[in-house]
Design an enzyme around this catalytic site. Structure first.
Site, PDB file in Angstrom:
ATOM      1  N   ARG A 120     -48.432  -5.958 -50.625  1.00 28.08           N
ATOM      2  CA  ARG A 120     -49.782  -6.378 -50.185  1.00 28.08           C
ATOM      3  C   ARG A 120     -49.906  -7.886 -49.997  1.00 28.08           C
ATOM      4  NH1 ARG A 120     -50.735  -2.286 -53.855  1.00 28.08           N
ATOM      5  NH2 ARG A 120     -51.391  -0.378 -52.809  1.00 28.08           N
ATOM      6  N   LYS A 142     -50.869 -15.695 -37.056  1.00 23.73           N
ATOM      7  CA  LYS A 142     -50.821 -14.405 -36.361  1.00 23.73           C
ATOM      8  C   LYS A 142     -49.417 -13.845 -36.503  1.00 23.73           C
ATOM      9  CE  LYS A 142     -54.283 -14.478 -32.719  1.00 23.73           C
ATOM     10  NZ  LYS A 142     -54.485 -14.328 -31.266  1.00 23.73           N
ATOM     11  N   GLU A 184     -46.026 -24.016 -23.153  1.00 22.57           N
ATOM     12  CA  GLU A 184     -47.072 -23.932 -24.189  1.00 22.57           C
ATOM     13  C   GLU A 184     -47.526 -25.335 -24.611  1.00 22.57           C
ATOM     14  OE1 GLU A 184     -48.410 -21.080 -25.093  1.00 22.57           O
ATOM     15  OE2 GLU A 184     -46.910 -19.492 -24.874  1.00 22.57           O
ATOM     16  N   LYS A 226     -53.279 -27.159 -32.102  1.00 21.25           N
ATOM     17  CA  LYS A 226     -53.360 -25.764 -32.568  1.00 21.25           C
ATOM     18  C   LYS A 226     -54.066 -25.703 -33.920  1.00 21.25           C
ATOM     19  CE  LYS A 226     -51.735 -21.284 -32.899  1.00 21.25           C
ATOM     20  NZ  LYS A 226     -50.754 -20.305 -32.506  1.00 21.25           N
ATOM     21  N   GLU A 236     -60.259 -15.503 -34.796  1.00 26.98           N
ATOM     22  CA  GLU A 236     -60.582 -15.261 -33.390  1.00 26.98           C
ATOM     23  C   GLU A 236     -61.909 -14.529 -33.240  1.00 26.98           C
ATOM     24  OE1 GLU A 236     -56.964 -14.977 -30.808  1.00 26.98           O
ATOM     25  OE2 GLU A 236     -57.924 -13.118 -30.211  1.00 26.98           O
ATOM     26  N   ARG A 241     -60.570 -19.821 -30.641  1.00 27.50           N
ATOM     27  CA  ARG A 241     -59.136 -19.505 -30.655  1.00 27.50           C
ATOM     28  C   ARG A 241     -58.700 -18.826 -29.352  1.00 27.50           C
ATOM     29  NH1 ARG A 241     -55.424 -17.833 -35.849  1.00 27.50           N
ATOM     30  NH2 ARG A 241     -53.487 -17.861 -34.680  1.00 27.50           N
ATOM     31  N   ASN A 245     -55.382 -18.641 -25.209  1.00 28.31           N
ATOM     32  CA  ASN A 245     -54.856 -17.610 -24.306  1.00 28.31           C
ATOM     33  C   ASN A 245     -54.910 -18.023 -22.840  1.00 28.31           C
ATOM     34  OD1 ASN A 245     -54.287 -15.852 -26.417  1.00 28.31           O
ATOM     35  ND2 ASN A 245     -56.386 -15.102 -26.457  1.00 28.31           N
ATOM     36  N   HIS A 248     -52.771 -16.376 -20.273  1.00 28.35           N
ATOM     37  CA  HIS A 248     -52.172 -15.193 -20.879  1.00 28.35           C
ATOM     38  C   HIS A 248     -52.628 -13.887 -20.239  1.00 28.35           C
ATOM     39  CE1 HIS A 248     -50.717 -18.049 -23.756  1.00 28.35           C
ATOM     40  NE2 HIS A 248     -50.143 -17.127 -24.490  1.00 28.35           N
ATOM     41  N   HIS A 252     -49.617 -11.978 -19.277  1.00 31.15           N
ATOM     42  CA  HIS A 252     -49.220 -10.704 -19.905  1.00 31.15           C
ATOM     43  C   HIS A 252     -49.008  -9.629 -18.863  1.00 31.15           C
ATOM     44  CE1 HIS A 252     -50.817 -11.635 -24.234  1.00 31.15           C
ATOM     45  NE2 HIS A 252     -49.599 -12.088 -24.035  1.00 31.15           N
ATOM     46  N   HIS A 266     -41.674 -15.309 -22.056  1.00 25.96           N
ATOM     47  CA  HIS A 266     -43.106 -15.432 -22.330  1.00 25.96           C
ATOM     48  C   HIS A 266     -43.662 -16.757 -21.789  1.00 25.96           C
ATOM     49  CE1 HIS A 266     -46.910 -15.016 -24.438  1.00 25.96           C
ATOM     50  NE2 HIS A 266     -46.719 -16.191 -25.004  1.00 25.96           N
TER      51      HIS A 266
HETATM   52  P1  NAD Z   1     -37.348 -15.804 -29.563  1.00 28.27           P
HETATM   53  O1  NAD Z   1     -37.696 -15.833 -30.971  1.00 28.27           O
HETATM   54  O2  NAD Z   1     -36.865 -14.523 -28.979  1.00 28.27           O
HETATM   55  O3  NAD Z   1     -36.250 -16.927 -29.290  1.00 28.27           O
HETATM   56  C1  NAD Z   1     -35.737 -17.077 -27.988  1.00 28.27           C
HETATM   57  C2  NAD Z   1     -34.209 -17.043 -27.981  1.00 28.27           C
HETATM   58  O4  NAD Z   1     -33.712 -18.274 -28.509  1.00 28.27           O
HETATM   59  C3  NAD Z   1     -33.587 -15.945 -28.827  1.00 28.27           C
HETATM   60  O5  NAD Z   1     -32.495 -15.417 -28.121  1.00 28.27           O
HETATM   61  C4  NAD Z   1     -33.091 -16.676 -30.074  1.00 28.27           C
HETATM   62  O6  NAD Z   1     -31.964 -16.062 -30.627  1.00 28.27           O
HETATM   63  C5  NAD Z   1     -32.739 -18.024 -29.526  1.00 28.27           C
HETATM   64  N1  NAD Z   1     -32.849 -19.162 -30.442  1.00 28.27           N
HETATM   65  C6  NAD Z   1     -33.829 -19.432 -31.312  1.00 28.27           C
HETATM   66  N2  NAD Z   1     -33.664 -20.659 -31.827  1.00 28.27           N
HETATM   67  C7  NAD Z   1     -32.529 -21.160 -31.300  1.00 28.27           C
HETATM   68  C8  NAD Z   1     -31.847 -22.394 -31.432  1.00 28.27           C
HETATM   69  N3  NAD Z   1     -32.328 -23.406 -32.172  1.00 28.27           N
HETATM   70  N4  NAD Z   1     -30.680 -22.567 -30.732  1.00 28.27           N
HETATM   71  C9  NAD Z   1     -30.225 -21.583 -29.921  1.00 28.27           C
HETATM   72  N5  NAD Z   1     -30.852 -20.404 -29.728  1.00 28.27           N
HETATM   73  C10 NAD Z   1     -31.998 -20.202 -30.417  1.00 28.27           C
HETATM   74  O7  NAD Z   1     -38.567 -16.237 -28.621  1.00 28.27           O
HETATM   75  P2  NAD Z   1     -39.696 -17.353 -28.730  1.00 28.27           P
HETATM   76  O8  NAD Z   1     -39.928 -17.810 -27.340  1.00 28.27           O
HETATM   77  O9  NAD Z   1     -39.413 -18.345 -29.784  1.00 28.27           O
HETATM   78  O10 NAD Z   1     -40.959 -16.517 -29.220  1.00 28.27           O
HETATM   79  C11 NAD Z   1     -41.514 -15.486 -28.436  1.00 28.27           C
HETATM   80  C12 NAD Z   1     -42.300 -14.576 -29.350  1.00 28.27           C
HETATM   81  O11 NAD Z   1     -43.342 -15.331 -29.955  1.00 28.27           O
HETATM   82  C13 NAD Z   1     -42.974 -13.420 -28.611  1.00 28.27           C
HETATM   83  O12 NAD Z   1     -42.722 -12.244 -29.333  1.00 28.27           O
HETATM   84  C14 NAD Z   1     -44.447 -13.761 -28.665  1.00 28.27           C
HETATM   85  O13 NAD Z   1     -45.267 -12.620 -28.705  1.00 28.27           O
HETATM   86  C15 NAD Z   1     -44.531 -14.550 -29.939  1.00 28.27           C
HETATM   87  N6  NAD Z   1     -45.676 -15.473 -30.011  1.00 28.27           N
HETATM   88  C16 NAD Z   1     -46.433 -15.438 -31.132  1.00 28.27           C
HETATM   89  C17 NAD Z   1     -47.498 -16.291 -31.268  1.00 28.27           C
HETATM   90  C18 NAD Z   1     -48.301 -16.293 -32.543  1.00 28.27           C
HETATM   91  O14 NAD Z   1     -49.332 -16.973 -32.610  1.00 28.27           O
HETATM   92  N7  NAD Z   1     -47.870 -15.588 -33.546  1.00 28.27           N
HETATM   93  C19 NAD Z   1     -47.789 -17.225 -30.263  1.00 28.27           C
HETATM   94  C20 NAD Z   1     -46.983 -17.244 -29.122  1.00 28.27           C
HETATM   95  C21 NAD Z   1     -45.910 -16.361 -29.020  1.00 28.27           C
END
Ligand code: NAD
Length: 365
Positions: A120, A142, A184, A226, A236, A241, A245, A248, A252, A266
């Site tokens: 929990r 999030k 971003e 942020k 949100e 917040r 988006n 987005h 999306h 993304h």
């Molecule tokens: P990811 O975590 O898939 O990383 C992208 C790629 O980079 C992966 O192949 C990973 O293995 C590689 N990688 C990571 N760090 C590395 C490094 N230092 N050197 C070499 N390779 C590296 O993708 P992302 O773009 O970081 O995140 C996308 C995700 O984030 C999505 O699922 C999205 O929904 C989520 N997201 C969440 C929020 C939130 O507020 N929680 C906001 C925006 C996006």
């Protein structure tokens, strides 16, 4: 070192930003861990950074256990969530223990959610290793996974206790991932900070080619933006917040059309989505056309898609609007759209006519 505080009452936490911080992480974690071993969950493709991190822990005498998770969006799944929770339970992790998410947004979202539901709610720390995760997903609490019904549809708000950002880990990030994360960064300028957009126009190229000072400055500015938005609207509920988006709703739809197979990242979808939001706003007479052109020119200058055509997707307006209707933010049939009155002047509109969006998208081919 730069420190930005996310002010959320008793859930407040600091975000620390410094090049080389990973090698000194133990200094900041030992006091929080209070003698209990850390439970590290890392992306399997960041082994080099995991080694730097655990070397720091070993030399400070901080105990740890680590597991790795396959890289990629597919790991934000029920299956991987179960594997992570089972491993944390097998290690005997208690609520007081620290779970560490080391990786990009996928690891942060997955491990954050596992921490939220483990007994929990266990404590957790984000150590983001992509630019996207450093400027966006690691801050704000999030967390979640994807299901057959769509992205991020199962999750929880669960704030970390600390975020450690080492811009140096970006040196190993593939260029394309770096550019996607940069979208971003620029988004914060587009939302409500024209001066920061101008800064991005001057410094974006240097940041992308490895200028450490520019990277640190952009990350700190983005995290501060942020943190301000999250502090004003943690769950949100008041519309603040939702500003995050920007791009987005269109983005999306593009990601859904691409099928989340890595062909459209993304951040690339967000860049294209912002371009479409500005173009649509201009077409509605809300935003000066030259502002939309200026946004698109910046995306082109750094190699990001400036609309639908450069994504390579050939979808009709009707099909993309159908994806939008499935977006979790659609409620009561109405879709909130973030539109723009200009660069740095975003506004939320819940009355957008989807027929007009469809016709607009059909003109993009
Ligand atoms: P990811 O975590 O898939 O990383 C992208 C790629 O980079 C992966 O192949 C990973 O293995 C590689 N990688 C990571 N760090 C590395 C490094 N230092 N050197 C070499 N390779 C590296 O993708 P992302 O773009 O970081 O995140 C996308 C995700 O984030 C999505 O699922 C999205 O929904 C989520 N997201 C969440 C929020 C939130 O507020 N929680 C906001 C925006 C996006």
């Amino acid at each position: 070192m730069k420190q930005i505080d996310v002010a959320l009452g008793d859930r407040s936490y600091p975000v620390l930003i410094e090049s080389g911080l990973l090698a000194r992480a133990a200094e900041h974690l030992a006091p929080l861990a209070a003698g209990h071993p850390l439970a590290i969950v890392a992306d399997q493709d960041v082994a080099q950074h995991l080694a730097t991190f655990t070397t720091s822990l070993d030399s400070a005498g901080v105990k740890w256990r680590a597991m790795t998770v396959p890289a990629g969006e597919a790991s934000k799944s029920w299956t991987t969530l179960a594997q992570v929770c089972d491993q944390l339970l097998a290690w005997g992790v208690e609520r007081r223990d620290l779970v560490i998410a080391l990786g990009g947004g996928v690891i942060g979202d997955l491990v954050g959610f596992a921490s939220a539901i483990l007994k929990r709610g266990a404590r957790f720390v984000q150590i983001p290793t992509t630019l996207l995760a450093q400027v966006d997903s690691s801050v704000g609490g999030k967390t979640g996974i994807n299901t057959a019904a769509g992205k991020n549809l199962v999750g929880a708000f669960h704030q970390p206790e600390l975020v450690l950002i080492d811009p140096r880990v970006l040196d190993t990030l593939p260029d394309r991932e770096l550019r996607a994360g940069y979208a971003e960064v620029v988004k914060y300028g587009l939302i409500d900070d024209f001066a920061f957009f101008e800064w991005c126009e001057r410094n974006g190229a240097a940041l992308l080619t490895g200028d450490t000072a520019a990277r640190e400055a952009a990350i700190a500015h983005s995290v501060a933006a942020k943190a301000r938005i999250v502090a004003a609207d943690e769950f949100e509920t008041n519309g603040t917040r939702a500003l995050l988006n920007l791009g987005h709703t269109f983005g999306h739809a593009l990601e859904a059309e691409a099928g989340f197979d890595g062909s459209l990242l993304h951040g690339e979808a967000v860049a294209a989505g912002c371009a479409l939001a500005f173009d649509f706003s201009a077409a509605q007479g809300l935003c000066p056309a030259q502002d939309a052109e200026r946004v698109k020119a910046h995306w082109r200058s750094v190699g990001l898609p400036d609309g639908l055509a450069p994504t390579g997707l050939r979808a009709s307006g009707a099909r993309l609007v159908e994806h939008m209707r499935h977006d979790k933010k659609a409620s009561g049939g109405n879709l909130p759209f973030l539109l723009a009155r200009g660069i740095g002047r975003t506004c939320l509109d819940r009355t957008v006519d989807l027929g007009a969006v469809e016709a607009f998208l059909d003109r993009q081919g």
